[in-house]
Design a protein around this motif. Structure first.
Motif, PDB file in Angstrom:
ATOM      1  N   ALA A  48       0.837  -1.209   0.000  1.00 24.74           N
ATOM      2  CA  ALA A  48       0.000   0.000   0.000  1.00 24.74           C
ATOM      3  C   ALA A  48       0.870   1.258   0.000  1.00 24.74           C
ATOM      4  O   ALA A  48       0.599   2.214  -0.730  1.00 24.74           O
ATOM      5  N   VAL A  49       1.944   1.248   0.794  1.00 26.08           N
ATOM      6  CA  VAL A  49       2.862   2.398   0.835  1.00 26.08           C
ATOM      7  C   VAL A  49       3.515   2.586  -0.533  1.00 26.08           C
ATOM      8  O   VAL A  49       3.562   3.700  -1.070  1.00 26.08           O
ATOM      9  N   PHE A  50       4.005   1.484  -1.124  1.00 24.36           N
ATOM     10  CA  PHE A  50       4.682   1.537  -2.420  1.00 24.36           C
ATOM     11  C   PHE A  50       3.756   2.101  -3.500  1.00 24.36           C
ATOM     12  O   PHE A  50       4.109   3.040  -4.217  1.00 24.36           O
ATOM     13  N   ASN A  51       2.558   1.530  -3.611  1.00 20.84           N
ATOM     14  CA  ASN A  51       1.620   1.972  -4.647  1.00 20.84           C
ATOM     15  C   ASN A  51       1.207   3.432  -4.475  1.00 20.84           C
ATOM     16  O   ASN A  51       1.131   4.182  -5.448  1.00 20.84           O
ATOM     17  N   LEU A  52       0.973   3.839  -3.238  1.00 25.22           N
ATOM     18  CA  LEU A  52       0.596   5.238  -2.990  1.00 25.22           C
ATOM     19  C   LEU A  52       1.751   6.187  -3.257  1.00 25.22           C
ATOM     20  O   LEU A  52       1.550   7.286  -3.770  1.00 25.22           O
ATOM     21  N   ALA A  53       2.964   5.771  -2.918  1.00 26.12           N
ATOM     22  CA  ALA A  53       4.146   6.612  -3.171  1.00 26.12           C
ATOM     23  C   ALA A  53       4.312   6.849  -4.667  1.00 26.12           C
ATOM     24  O   ALA A  53       4.592   7.969  -5.105  1.00 26.12           O
ATOM     25  N   ILE A  54       4.107   5.800  -5.478  1.00 25.20           N
ATOM     26  CA  ILE A  54       4.219   5.934  -6.935  1.00 25.20           C
ATOM     27  C   ILE A  54       3.101   6.823  -7.470  1.00 25.20           C
ATOM     28  O   ILE A  54       3.339   7.769  -8.219  1.00 25.20           O
ATOM     29  N   ASP A  55       1.862   6.519  -7.084  1.00 30.73           N
ATOM     30  CA  ASP A  55       0.701   7.267  -7.604  1.00 30.73           C
ATOM     31  C   ASP A  55       0.726   8.743  -7.210  1.00 30.73           C
ATOM     32  O   ASP A  55       0.409   9.617  -8.011  1.00 30.73           O
ATOM     33  N   SER A  56       1.089   9.006  -5.965  1.00 30.84           N
ATOM     34  CA  SER A  56       0.957  10.368  -5.444  1.00 30.84           C
ATOM     35  C   SER A  56       2.074  11.311  -5.881  1.00 30.84           C
ATOM     36  O   SER A  56       1.881  12.523  -5.936  1.00 30.84           O
ATOM     37  N   LYS A  57       3.268  10.744  -6.172  1.00 29.59           N
ATOM     38  CA  LYS A  57       4.434  11.573  -6.542  1.00 29.59           C
ATOM     39  C   LYS A  57       4.809  12.516  -5.401  1.00 29.59           C
ATOM     40  O   LYS A  57       5.339  13.597  -5.616  1.00 29.59           O
ATOM     41  N   LEU A  58       4.529  12.120  -4.169  1.00 25.85           N
ATOM     42  CA  LEU A  58       4.761  12.976  -3.006  1.00 25.85           C
ATOM     43  C   LEU A  58       6.158  12.780  -2.431  1.00 25.85           C
ATOM     44  O   LEU A  58       6.761  11.717  -2.562  1.00 25.85           O
ATOM     45  N   THR A 157      13.405   8.682  -5.787  1.00 24.49           N
ATOM     46  CA  THR A 157      13.112   7.773  -6.902  1.00 24.49           C
ATOM     47  C   THR A 157      11.610   7.533  -6.975  1.00 24.49           C
ATOM     48  O   THR A 157      11.007   7.588  -8.046  1.00 24.49           O
ATOM     49  N   MET A 158      11.007   7.264  -5.818  1.00 22.49           N
ATOM     50  CA  MET A 158       9.559   7.004  -5.758  1.00 22.49           C
ATOM     51  C   MET A 158       8.783   8.232  -6.230  1.00 22.49           C
ATOM     52  O   MET A 158       7.796   8.130  -6.950  1.00 22.49           O
ATOM     53  N   GLN A 159       9.265   9.393  -5.819  1.00 21.16           N
ATOM     54  CA  GLN A 159       8.587  10.648  -6.152  1.00 21.16           C
ATOM     55  C   GLN A 159       8.632  10.935  -7.651  1.00 21.16           C
ATOM     56  O   GLN A 159       7.655  11.425  -8.226  1.00 21.16           O
ATOM     57  N   ARG A 160       9.743  10.616  -8.282  1.00 19.40           N
ATOM     58  CA  ARG A 160       9.947  10.975  -9.692  1.00 19.40           C
ATOM     59  C   ARG A 160       9.387   9.961 -10.685  1.00 19.40           C
ATOM     60  O   ARG A 160       9.187  10.280 -11.853  1.00 19.40           O
ATOM     61  N   THR A 161       9.150   8.737 -10.232  1.00 15.87           N
ATOM     62  CA  THR A 161       8.844   7.644 -11.155  1.00 15.87           C
ATOM     63  C   THR A 161       7.636   7.892 -12.047  1.00 15.87           C
ATOM     64  O   THR A 161       7.733   7.844 -13.269  1.00 15.87           O
ATOM     65  N   LYS A 162       6.485   8.174 -11.458  1.00 11.54           N
ATOM     66  CA  LYS A 162       5.263   8.286 -12.270  1.00 11.54           C
ATOM     67  C   LYS A 162       5.327   9.484 -13.214  1.00 11.54           C
ATOM     68  O   LYS A 162       4.922   9.389 -14.380  1.00 11.54           O
ATOM     69  N   ALA A 163       5.848  10.604 -12.713  1.00  6.62           N
ATOM     70  CA  ALA A 163       5.947  11.796 -13.567  1.00  6.62           C
ATOM     71  C   ALA A 163       6.837  11.523 -14.770  1.00  6.62           C
ATOM     72  O   ALA A 163       6.531  11.942 -15.890  1.00  6.62           O
ATOM     73  N   THR A 164       7.928  10.786 -14.561  1.00  5.51           N
ATOM     74  CA  THR A 164       8.845  10.464 -15.656  1.00  5.51           C
ATOM     75  C   THR A 164       8.184   9.527 -16.659  1.00  5.51           C
ATOM     76  O   THR A 164       8.303   9.711 -17.871  1.00  5.51           O
TER      77      THR A 164
END
Length: 199
Positions: A48-58, A157-164
């Motif tokens: 849940a933490v991993f998926n939210l970290a990717i989705d939220s870009k926070l 890395t988690m923050q940048r992933t989805k935006a990239t």
């Protein structure tokens, strides 16, 4: 004649032996590799933490401070959420994908309580929620589990992933700027680590 100053060794820099600069975002296959490992290990909370970290870009400080009311109404996980960023004090909106909603719902079910104030309460009595330090350790175990160098990857890395990933797919810098809540396009260019000419 020697003085006590001659015997003082210079301090070791905090970043000695570490890679400095921007952390690389995860590739799609790396995201799936981590997800599958967390699913197989039945690490519901971490998934849940991993998926939210990717989705939220926070940023890490915002991920650990997420409250139940930020992303849910009762036991229903919202498809979109908006939070006020701690660093910039600016609101940012993000989509919560179906996969993330399912993983958070599974975490609620396992935790037997989704009425608590924080989404990821700490297991340590002193802290009301998962600490940034704990989150850093968790991210390190994720990236190392798939053979990545933890010095080259981190919470950023988690923050940048989805935006990239979004930028690579649509090549629309302005859209990514809006998604990230950046006021300046230059910030988005730096954030994505792309060449100014390409932008």
């Amino acid at each position: 004649m020697k003085t006590h100053l001659d015997e003082v060794t210079p301090p070791v820099p905090l970043n000695k032996g570490r890679l400095i600069g921007q952390k690389a975002p995860l590739k799609l296959k790396e995201i799936w590799a981590i997800r599958i490992r967390l699913q197989l290990a039945e690490k519901t909370r971490e998934l849940a933490v991993f998926n939210l970290a990717i989705d939220s870009k926070l940023r890490a400080c915002d991920v650990v401070n997420l409250r139940v009311c930020d992303i849910a109404q009762g036991k229903s996980i919202l498809p979109r959420a908006m939070i006020l960023q701690r660093k910039t004090h600016r609101p940012v909106q993000f989509e919560i994908t179906e996969q993330t909603r399912q993983s958070v719902a599974a975490w609620f079910e396992k935790a037997h309580d989704c009425s608590g104030e924080y989404l990821f309460p700490s297991r340590v009595a002193k802290s009301p929620h998962l600490s940034t330090r704990q989150y850093v350790r968790i991210v390190t175990t994720w990236v190392e589990s798939i053979g990545l160098n933890s010095a080259a990857c981190g919470t950023h890395t988690m923050q940048r992933t989805k935006a990239t990933l979004i930028y690579r797919r649509i090549k629309n810098l302005r859209a990514v700027q809006l998604l990230l809540g950046h006021t300046k396009l230059e910030s988005t260019v730096r954030y994505l680590g792309i060449e100014v000419d390409d932008a």
